[in-house]
Design a protein around this motif. Structure first.
Motif, PDB file in Angstrom:
ATOM      1  N   ASN A 199       1.827  -6.964  -0.619  1.00  0.00           N
ATOM      2  CA  ASN A 199       1.550  -5.712  -1.342  1.00  0.00           C
ATOM      3  C   ASN A 199       0.343  -5.894  -2.265  1.00  0.00           C
ATOM      4  O   ASN A 199      -0.101  -7.009  -2.532  1.00  0.00           O
ATOM      5  CB  ASN A 199       2.788  -5.284  -2.140  1.00  0.00           C
ATOM      6  CG  ASN A 199       2.755  -3.790  -2.477  1.00  0.00           C
ATOM      7  OD1 ASN A 199       1.796  -3.087  -2.140  1.00  0.00           O
ATOM      8  ND2 ASN A 199       3.790  -3.317  -3.130  1.00  0.00           N
ATOM      9  N   ALA A 244      -7.178   3.798   2.736  1.00  0.00           N
ATOM     10  CA  ALA A 244      -5.725   3.603   2.573  1.00  0.00           C
ATOM     11  C   ALA A 244      -4.946   4.385   3.613  1.00  0.00           C
ATOM     12  O   ALA A 244      -3.850   3.985   4.008  1.00  0.00           O
ATOM     13  CB  ALA A 244      -5.287   4.044   1.173  1.00  0.00           C
ATOM     14  N   LEU A 275       2.119  13.072   3.612  1.00  0.00           N
ATOM     15  CA  LEU A 275       1.216  13.314   4.742  1.00  0.00           C
ATOM     16  C   LEU A 275       1.544  12.348   5.890  1.00  0.00           C
ATOM     17  O   LEU A 275       1.633  12.742   7.058  1.00  0.00           O
ATOM     18  CB  LEU A 275      -0.245  13.132   4.289  1.00  0.00           C
ATOM     19  CG  LEU A 275      -1.302  13.288   5.355  1.00  0.00           C
ATOM     20  CD1 LEU A 275      -1.276  14.681   5.963  1.00  0.00           C
ATOM     21  CD2 LEU A 275      -2.706  13.025   4.779  1.00  0.00           C
ATOM     22  N   GLY A 277       0.027   9.080  -0.332  1.00  0.00           N
ATOM     23  CA  GLY A 277      -0.107   9.771   0.950  1.00  0.00           C
ATOM     24  C   GLY A 277       1.192   9.804   1.747  1.00  0.00           C
ATOM     25  O   GLY A 277       1.192  10.182   2.927  1.00  0.00           O
ATOM     26  N   SER A 287       6.083   1.585  -0.810  1.00  0.00           N
ATOM     27  CA  SER A 287       6.204   0.951  -2.115  1.00  0.00           C
ATOM     28  C   SER A 287       7.028   1.810  -3.079  1.00  0.00           C
ATOM     29  O   SER A 287       7.658   2.791  -2.666  1.00  0.00           O
ATOM     30  CB  SER A 287       4.829   0.619  -2.694  1.00  0.00           C
ATOM     31  OG  SER A 287       4.954  -0.253  -3.783  1.00  0.00           O
ATOM     32  N   HIS A 303       4.928  -7.113  -6.102  1.00  0.00           N
ATOM     33  CA  HIS A 303       6.317  -6.879  -5.657  1.00  0.00           C
ATOM     34  C   HIS A 303       6.282  -6.756  -4.139  1.00  0.00           C
ATOM     35  O   HIS A 303       5.677  -5.858  -3.572  1.00  0.00           O
ATOM     36  CB  HIS A 303       6.947  -5.678  -6.354  1.00  0.00           C
ATOM     37  CG  HIS A 303       6.234  -4.391  -6.217  1.00  0.00           C
ATOM     38  ND1 HIS A 303       4.978  -4.146  -6.740  1.00  0.00           N
ATOM     39  CD2 HIS A 303       6.595  -3.254  -5.588  1.00  0.00           C
ATOM     40  CE1 HIS A 303       4.621  -2.925  -6.455  1.00  0.00           C
ATOM     41  NE2 HIS A 303       5.571  -2.357  -5.745  1.00  0.00           N
TER      42      HIS A 303
HETATM   43  C1  HEM Z   1       2.243   4.729   7.208  1.00  0.00           C
HETATM   44  C2  HEM Z   1       1.251   4.980   6.394  1.00  0.00           C
HETATM   45  C3  HEM Z   1       1.089   4.411   5.020  1.00  0.00           C
HETATM   46  C4  HEM Z   1       1.679   3.320   4.437  1.00  0.00           C
HETATM   47  C5  HEM Z   1       2.689   2.367   5.049  1.00  0.00           C
HETATM   48  C6  HEM Z   1       1.157   3.221   3.090  1.00  0.00           C
HETATM   49  C7  HEM Z   1       1.540   2.259   2.174  1.00  0.00           C
HETATM   50  C8  HEM Z   1       1.016   2.137   0.897  1.00  0.00           C
HETATM   51  C9  HEM Z   1       1.369   1.103  -0.028  1.00  0.00           C
HETATM   52  C10 HEM Z   1       2.387   0.002   0.228  1.00  0.00           C
HETATM   53  C11 HEM Z   1       0.629   1.289  -1.161  1.00  0.00           C
HETATM   54  C12 HEM Z   1       0.589   0.373  -2.374  1.00  0.00           C
HETATM   55  C13 HEM Z   1       1.488   0.780  -3.471  1.00  0.00           C
HETATM   56  C14 HEM Z   1       1.515  -0.213  -4.608  1.00  0.00           C
HETATM   57  O1  HEM Z   1       0.461  -0.554  -5.181  1.00  0.00           O
HETATM   58  O2  HEM Z   1       2.604  -0.644  -4.941  1.00  0.00           O
HETATM   59  C15 HEM Z   1      -0.193   2.467  -0.941  1.00  0.00           C
HETATM   60  C16 HEM Z   1      -1.076   2.987  -1.860  1.00  0.00           C
HETATM   61  C17 HEM Z   1      -1.901   4.068  -1.625  1.00  0.00           C
HETATM   62  N1  HEM Z   1      -1.919   4.860  -0.494  1.00  0.00           N
HETATM   63 FE1  HEM Z   1      -0.749   4.625   1.148  1.00  0.00          FE
HETATM   64  N2  HEM Z   1       0.259   4.229   2.891  1.00  0.00           N
HETATM   65  C18 HEM Z   1       0.184   4.993   4.036  1.00  0.00           C
HETATM   66  C19 HEM Z   1      -0.570   6.121   4.240  1.00  0.00           C
HETATM   67  C20 HEM Z   1      -1.429   6.689   3.318  1.00  0.00           C
HETATM   68  C21 HEM Z   1      -2.173   7.906   3.511  1.00  0.00           C
HETATM   69  C22 HEM Z   1      -2.120   8.797   4.760  1.00  0.00           C
HETATM   70  C23 HEM Z   1      -2.955   8.078   2.403  1.00  0.00           C
HETATM   71  C24 HEM Z   1      -3.934   9.196   2.091  1.00  0.00           C
HETATM   72  C25 HEM Z   1      -3.639  10.420   1.908  1.00  0.00           C
HETATM   73  C26 HEM Z   1      -2.667   6.986   1.489  1.00  0.00           C
HETATM   74  C27 HEM Z   1      -3.252   6.807   0.254  1.00  0.00           C
HETATM   75  C28 HEM Z   1      -2.904   5.811  -0.654  1.00  0.00           C
HETATM   76  C29 HEM Z   1      -3.545   5.636  -1.946  1.00  0.00           C
HETATM   77  C30 HEM Z   1      -4.710   6.456  -2.506  1.00  0.00           C
HETATM   78  C31 HEM Z   1      -2.911   4.557  -2.563  1.00  0.00           C
HETATM   79  C32 HEM Z   1      -3.181   3.996  -3.955  1.00  0.00           C
HETATM   80  C33 HEM Z   1      -2.242   4.646  -4.978  1.00  0.00           C
HETATM   81  C34 HEM Z   1      -2.439   4.152  -6.407  1.00  0.00           C
HETATM   82  O3  HEM Z   1      -2.898   3.035  -6.609  1.00  0.00           O
HETATM   83  O4  HEM Z   1      -2.106   4.929  -7.320  1.00  0.00           O
HETATM   84  N3  HEM Z   1      -1.737   6.168   2.082  1.00  0.00           N
HETATM   85  N4  HEM Z   1       0.066   2.969   0.311  1.00  0.00           N
END
Ligand code: HEM
Length: 479
Positions: A349, A280, A424, A421, A413, A373
């Motif tokens: 998404n 992710a 970060l 994240g 989101s 969404h």
């Molecule tokens: C520009 C960078 C990033 C973008 C645009 C982004 C975007 C997103 C989006 C749109 C979701 C989905 C949310 C939903 O289900 O509605 C998500 C989930 C998630 N992201 Fe990111 N993300 C980014 C960076 C990161 C980073 C650096 C990490 C790690 C530390 C990370 C870890 C996660 C995790 C673990 C989820 C799942 C959360 C859950 O289901 O509870 N993401 N991210």
């Protein structure tokens, strides 16, 4: 269910989805124009209700978050790929809640928003500056993405396993990056999406449908297992301090085991959480920063404003920019916001599922129904962002020259599943990108401007591009 496009047997509307033109959301826009802001489309035989208007999303995903908190994913795929309902991103219920909370806590404990993580990211920024200085001397066209990838991958790996990818580990990084990229590509194909989302497909068929990820599965989990094994050998359970996420997890697991709980924190869960954070956090972030530079090279007059702003702020003394400088660089922040809006890194998404029966705008939806969404459509909604496909950072600057807070800018989101994240990612975008602008000017390569076309599957990818780099050690030269 709300109305929507007619599905074909077995595949539903998948082919319309995968045939969608860049930027990957055009099909959702078309369906929205045809059927209204809430419509239904089918991935395979499964209906998904799509929300495209910010106000509807606010009323549901944000204000009634618990109802929309589950994920719609195939248990059979999870069994094949993950060994069961493990990880954070693809599971629901108590295990998700517990481990999301734990991951958020560890991101905080290990320094997001504090100086520990800042200094690790700054180390990557310094390495990048050093590397680019040598390239500038060579005066050759340069693929910036390769080094951005290493920096972003190193920060994640530091967080999870406590080490960065220096020269001695570069082969390891290249391997992991290729595996993660191939995995994303395979599961983004129609058969992959089908296997990933549809419930009830027999496991041996699921395996056939995604046979392309067999190798990625074996090698990626092999890598994660090896790291966890190493950590187990060096950890001292008498101590309290954690150097990285895996240590923190093992310590928590040990404490739980002392109380005869061998279930909630286990090796399979740890491997899968590490996988989620890698998968992710890598592709999303490195492509966002890649797009940022692609826009900056395409719009040199805007790059000039970024340079001027940094120069005016720092005066004659060039130094690395740190987090406390961030709020003073309004134009850079607006430029980064506009990049995130238009790069629109998740064209579709991740699908959620209802935790209870619900009435939504006159439609009665059953518990378990899939809901998506569409943040991508919110960020290109012309009623909120006029002329939405125009790249214009000033839409995020108010009449007093301050950064405008626009709640519809939602690349991470919203609601209970909002990206964990985000903090970060925001730190990295600022510390890596602003520092590169601080030291360099980025120009088109001899073969022309970077493409702004998006190569999209699960995540929008920037098309790899070359550029030329000019050092700004003497700012008057680059004016
Ligand atoms: C520009 C960078 C990033 C973008 C645009 C982004 C975007 C997103 C989006 C749109 C979701 C989905 C949310 C939903 O289900 O509605 C998500 C989930 C998630 N992201 Fe990111 N993300 C980014 C960076 C990161 C980073 C650096 C990490 C790690 C530390 C990370 C870890 C996660 C995790 C673990 C989820 C799942 C959360 C859950 O289901 O509870 N993401 N991210």
């Amino acid at each position: 269910l709300p109305p929507g496009p007619t599905p074909i047997p077995v595949f539903g509307n998948l082919f319309q989805l995968s045939g969608s033109e860049a930027p990957g959301i055009s099909i959702f826009q078309k369906w929205k124009d045809q059927y209204g802001p809430i419509f239904t489309f089918y991935m395979g035989p499964v209906p998904f209700v799509v929300l495209t208007d910010y106000q509807d999303i606010k009323e549901t995903i944000i204000k009634d978050g618990e109802t929309y908190a589950d994920k719609y994913l195939s248990p059979e795929f999870n069994l094949y790929f993950r060994g069961g309902e493990y990880g954070i991103m693809d599971i629901s219920g108590d295990r998700w809640r517990e481990h999301r909370k734990f991951a958020v806590l560890q991101l905080r404990e290990l320094g997001v928003g504090k100086s520990q993580m800042e200094s690790k990211i700054l180390e990557e920024a310094e390495e990048l500056v050093k590397k680019l200085k040598t390239c500038e001397i060579l005066q050759e066209d340069f693929v910036l993405q390769t080094d951005l990838d290493v920096a972003v991958g190193s920060v994640i790996n530091q967080f999870l396993f406590g080490y960065r990818f220096d020269e001695s580990k570069m082969h390891e990084f290249v391997k992991i990056k290729t595996l993660v990229n191939n995995f994303m590509e395979e599961v983004g194909k129609p058969l992959g999406v089908l296997a990933f989302t549809c419930h009830g497909i027999p496991p041996f068929i699921v395996k056939q449908m995604v046979s392309g990820i067999e190798e990625q599965k074996r090698e990626l989990f092999g890598f994660l297992r090896a790291q966890i094994q190493d950590a187990k050998l060096r950890i001292n359970y008498e101590e309290e301090h954690n150097d990285d996420f895996v240590e923190a997890y093992l310590r928590k697991k040990y404490q739980r085991e002392q109380n005869n709980d061998f279930e909630s924190y286990c090796d399979s869960q740890l491997e899968n959480v590490c996988f989620d954070i890698w998968a992710a956090g890598f592709d999303t972030l490195t492509n966002t920063i890649g797009f940022l530079f692609a826009y900056a090279i395409n719009y040199p007059e805007m790059q000039k404003i970024i340079h001027q702003e940094i120069d005016e702020y720092l005066g004659h003394h060039r130094r690395l920019l740190i987090m406390s400088d961030k709020n003073s660089l309004v134009y850079f922040n607006a430029f980064a916001n506009e990049t995130q809006r238009l790069a629109n890194i998740l064209p579709m998404n991740l699908p959620h599922a209802l935790t209870r029966d619900v009435e939504l705008k006159g439609y009665y939806l059953k518990k378990g129904t899939g809901v998506i969404h569409q943040i991508a459509n919110v960020m290109t909604d012309e009623t909120i962002f006029p002329n939405p496909y125009r790249f214009d950072p000033t839409r995020f600057i108010d009449e007093n020259g301050k950064l405008r807070k626009v709640e519809e800018l939602c690349p991470f989101s919203m609601g209970k599943r909002q990206c964990l994240g985000e903090g970060l990612a925001r730190m990295e975008i600022f510390l890596l990108a602003a520092n590169l602008f601080n030291y360099f000017e980025f120009l088109p390569a001899s073969d022309g401007l970077p493409s702004l076309f998006k190569d999209f599957s699960l995540v929008s990818h920037v098309i790899p591009f070359k550029c030329r780099i000019r050092s700004r050690d003497h700012p008057e030269e680059s004016k």
